[in-house]
Motif scaffolding. Structure first.
Motif, PDB file in Angstrom:
ATOM      1  N   LEU A  17     112.501  53.541  11.267  1.00  0.00           N
ATOM      2  CA  LEU A  17     111.418  53.189  10.434  1.00  0.00           C
ATOM      3  C   LEU A  17     111.742  53.449   9.041  1.00  0.00           C
ATOM      4  O   LEU A  17     112.377  54.853   8.460  1.00  0.00           O
ATOM      5  CB  LEU A  17     110.050  54.133  10.759  1.00  0.00           C
ATOM      6  N   ARG A  86     101.113  54.149   9.524  1.00  0.00           N
ATOM      7  CA  ARG A  86     102.151  53.255   9.570  1.00  0.00           C
ATOM      8  C   ARG A  86     101.657  51.872   8.759  1.00  0.00           C
ATOM      9  O   ARG A  86     100.503  51.610   8.408  1.00  0.00           O
ATOM     10  CB  ARG A  86     101.806  52.876  11.288  1.00  0.00           C
ATOM     11  N   ARG A  91     107.114  48.567  10.727  1.00  0.00           N
ATOM     12  CA  ARG A  91     108.402  48.970  10.480  1.00  0.00           C
ATOM     13  C   ARG A  91     108.647  49.919   9.403  1.00  0.00           C
ATOM     14  O   ARG A  91     109.803  50.410   8.962  1.00  0.00           O
ATOM     15  CB  ARG A  91     108.943  47.682   9.683  1.00  0.00           C
ATOM     16  N   SER A  92     107.623  50.470   8.555  1.00  0.00           N
ATOM     17  CA  SER A  92     107.629  51.615   7.871  1.00  0.00           C
ATOM     18  C   SER A  92     106.414  52.655   7.961  1.00  0.00           C
ATOM     19  O   SER A  92     105.264  52.249   8.233  1.00  0.00           O
ATOM     20  CB  SER A  92     107.543  51.094   6.209  1.00  0.00           C
TER      21      SER A  92
END
Length: 147
Positions: A17, A86, A91-92
């Motif tokens: 992440l 999130r 993804r991050s």
């Protein structure tokens, strides 16, 4: 930060992440909010200054660097504010830290459309980016206690 998820074959795959850090810069019971200038779909929405943590960089070091690049200020980083948020389709993750200005530094809008200092009562007067919005509730008591 690492996470696991099952791929189509049911096997777990590992992925990293990306960590995004934000600074809730607090001064005299107010927090600094920054209006995005780009990209067009979020221009004019408000956020906490910050950015991506580079590989091998500590989160607090990244935040100090980002505040210098975006606002031309030196900051001291304090405790985390709120929870991990999130973002970007998972993804991050955004992590926001309380911060304070050092010396007589005054923020400059080097990468933002505008800057505003907001009291706890004014937090809802701007449209926050979706990732920053959950931090606002956790920030309110900090602002009230820092007057």
């Amino acid at each position: 930060m690492r996470t696991e998820r099952a791929n189509d074959g049911g096997q777990a795959e590992r992925r990293d992440l990306k960590v995004i850090v934000g600074a809730a810069i607090i001064r005299d019971g107010r927090v600094l909010a920054c209006a995005r200038s780009a990209p067009p779909e979020v221009a004019g929405m408000w956020e906490f200054p910050g950015g991506k943590v580079e590989p091998g960089e500590a989160e607090t070091d990244a935040l100090i660097r980002e505040c210098a690049e975006e606002l031309a200020v030196r900051v001291e980083i304090g405790d985390r504010v709120g929870r991990n948020v999130r973002m970007a389709h998972g993804r991050s993750v955004l992590k926001v830290y309380a911060a304070r200005l050092l010396g007589d530094d005054q923020p400059q809008a080097l990468e933002h459309e505008a800057l505003r200092w907001l009291t706890a009562d004014e937090l809802d007067s701007v449209t926050w980016l979706p990732a920053d919005a959950p931090i606002v509730a956790a920030l309110r008591p900090l602002l009230l206690n820092s007057r």
